[in-house]
Design an enzyme around this catalytic site. Structure first.
Site, short mmCIF file in Angstrom:
data_model
loop_
_atom_site.label_atom_id
_atom_site.label_comp_id
_atom_site.label_asym_id
_atom_site.label_seq_id
_atom_site.Cartn_x
_atom_site.Cartn_y
_atom_site.Cartn_z
N LYS A 194 37.96 34.29 52.91
CA LYS A 194 37.95 35.97 53.98
C LYS A 194 39.18 36.45 52.88
CE LYS A 194 36.38 36.07 58.27
NZ LYS A 194 35.62 36.07 59.38
N ASP A 249 48.08 48.96 80.46
CA ASP A 249 47.73 47.58 80.02
C ASP A 249 46.15 47.02 81.25
OD1 ASP A 249 49.63 47.21 78.98
OD2 ASP A 249 51.52 46.46 80.81
O1 F6P Z 1 52.59 50.54 81.40
C1 F6P Z 1 53.03 48.92 80.86
C2 F6P Z 1 53.70 48.43 79.54
O2 F6P Z 1 52.85 49.39 78.51
C3 F6P Z 1 53.56 46.64 79.46
O3 F6P Z 1 52.39 46.47 78.80
C4 F6P Z 1 55.28 46.98 78.25
O4 F6P Z 1 56.14 45.89 78.20
C5 F6P Z 1 55.69 47.89 79.09
O5 F6P Z 1 55.36 48.65 79.29
C6 F6P Z 1 57.16 48.18 78.42
O6 F6P Z 1 57.95 48.72 79.18
P1 F6P Z 1 58.73 49.86 78.50
O7 F6P Z 1 58.30 51.69 77.82
O8 F6P Z 1 59.80 50.62 80.16
O9 F6P Z 1 59.63 49.08 77.92
#
Ligand code: F6P
Length: 328
Positions: free
Chosen positions: A220, A134
């Site tokens: 487009k 993220d």
């Molecule tokens: O690592 C962060 C993240 O990728 C977020 O963007 C996402 O919402 C979350 O992990 C998902 O987590 P999990 O794999 O626990 O569902």
């Protein structure tokens, strides 16, 4: 072989929270740098969960061979609810002391750094390493895994554009980022998306529909809308709303999901993870604990974990503006 700080003889290394490509090169770097400085390493399996349950294994230089190019984490990871409780934290400290660890290096995202801070408060020297696709951690330009995830997203959107153009369709493509639109904005710029929707900016669905219709009017053959996971309404709901409107294109939704977290780390992520791993060991040896390795330009600096978790990283307004300017 160089001798390290006398006080640091044995350390723990762990990966925590959502995995990110580059965690393996990070583990390798910690183990091999520690060996070079005469420090023993215990790998903690399954993040804070493993810490509570004493799941430790000795790691030597041969144990981390052949993992540089592998996604995921050989130590595994978890989001531990148990560690949030004082009883879980107490148990973890007991296990750390029993195992004779002098310090711990933790790689993970925001939640993991909050966990690291709990250890610090209980007197355990810690170095944190930012690892989250993220890229929402304060104090570092980049986290481990971001570059690989971005490359995965770009590859997927390039493919989606092919089919979108062939069918005259608008595609809503959802990227990860529960609270941050970083991946969506970056991907939007470098794939030439018509619009980017992020949790940080409220763009009403009517405005989204108007932007898509406008793209259609300009001639487009497709419209790509990159939507960050945290945007509201949810991408599927938004897709249904837009599809019901007369905007020229028909609409489809693609949720990229966890493929963004997998795959072999890019050259950038391997290097970043390796540098962070080596620096984390060197910070411990230099007595710089309770800090996170932060990439600042080309340098890696020790940023106090306190400062990291009490600040929010925001997306540069320049990038948001760039995405808007270029979508014509
Ligand atoms: O690592 C962060 C993240 O990728 C977020 O963007 C996402 O919402 C979350 O992990 C998902 O987590 P999990 O794999 O626990 O569902």
């Amino acid at each position: 072989m160089q001798e390290g700080n006398q006080k640091i003889k044995k350390i723990g290394v762990m990966t925590s929270g959502g995995d990110s490509p580059g965690m393996n090169p990070f583990i390798r770097a910690v183990v091999r740098a520690s060996a070079a400085y005469g420090i023993k390493v215990l790998g903690v399996e399954g993040g804070f969960e493993g810490l509570i349950h004493g799941k430790f294994r000795e790691m030597g230089v041969r144990d981390v061979g052949g993992i540089l190019q592998r996604g995921g984490t050989i130590l595994q990871t978890a989001r531990s609810l148990e560690f949030r409780e004082p009883s879980g934290q107490r148990e973890a400290i007991r296990q750390i002391n029993n195992a004779g660890m002098d310090a711990i290096i933790v790689a993970g995202g925001d939640g993991s750094l909050h966990g690291a801070q709990k250890l610090v408060q209980k007197g355990i020297p810690v170095v944190g390493v930012p690892a989250s696709i993220d890229n929402d951690i304060y104090g570092t330009d980049m986290c481990i895994g971001v570059d690989t995830a971005l490359n995965t997203i770009v590859d997927a959107i390039d493919k989606i554009r092919d089919t979108a153009s062939s069918h005259n369709r608008a595609f809503l493509v959802e990227t990860m980022g529960r609270e941050s639109g970083y991946l969506a904005v970056q991907a939007g710029i470098i794939t030439g998306a018509e619009l980017v929707l992020i949790p940080e900016n409220k763009t009403p669905p009517q405005q989204v529909a108007a932007a898509i219709e406008e793209a259609y009017r300009r001639g487009k053959t497709h419209a790509i809308i990159v939507v960050a996971e945290g945007y509201e309404p949810h991408t599927l709901e938004l897709g249904a709303m837009i599809d019901a409107m007369d905007i020229g294109f028909t609409t489809r939704v693609t949720i990229l999901g966890h493929i963004q977290r997998g795959g072999k780390p890019t050259a950038f992520d391997r290097m970043l993870a390796t540098r962070f791993g080596v620096k984390a060991v060197e910070f411990l040896l230099a007595g710089q604990t309770n800090v996170m390795t932060g990439l600042n330009g080309r340098e890696i600096l020790p940023i106090p974990i306190d400062e990291v978790i009490s600040n929010v990283k925001t997306i540069s307004a320049d990038y948001i503006q760039m995405a808007q300017i270029l979508a014509r």
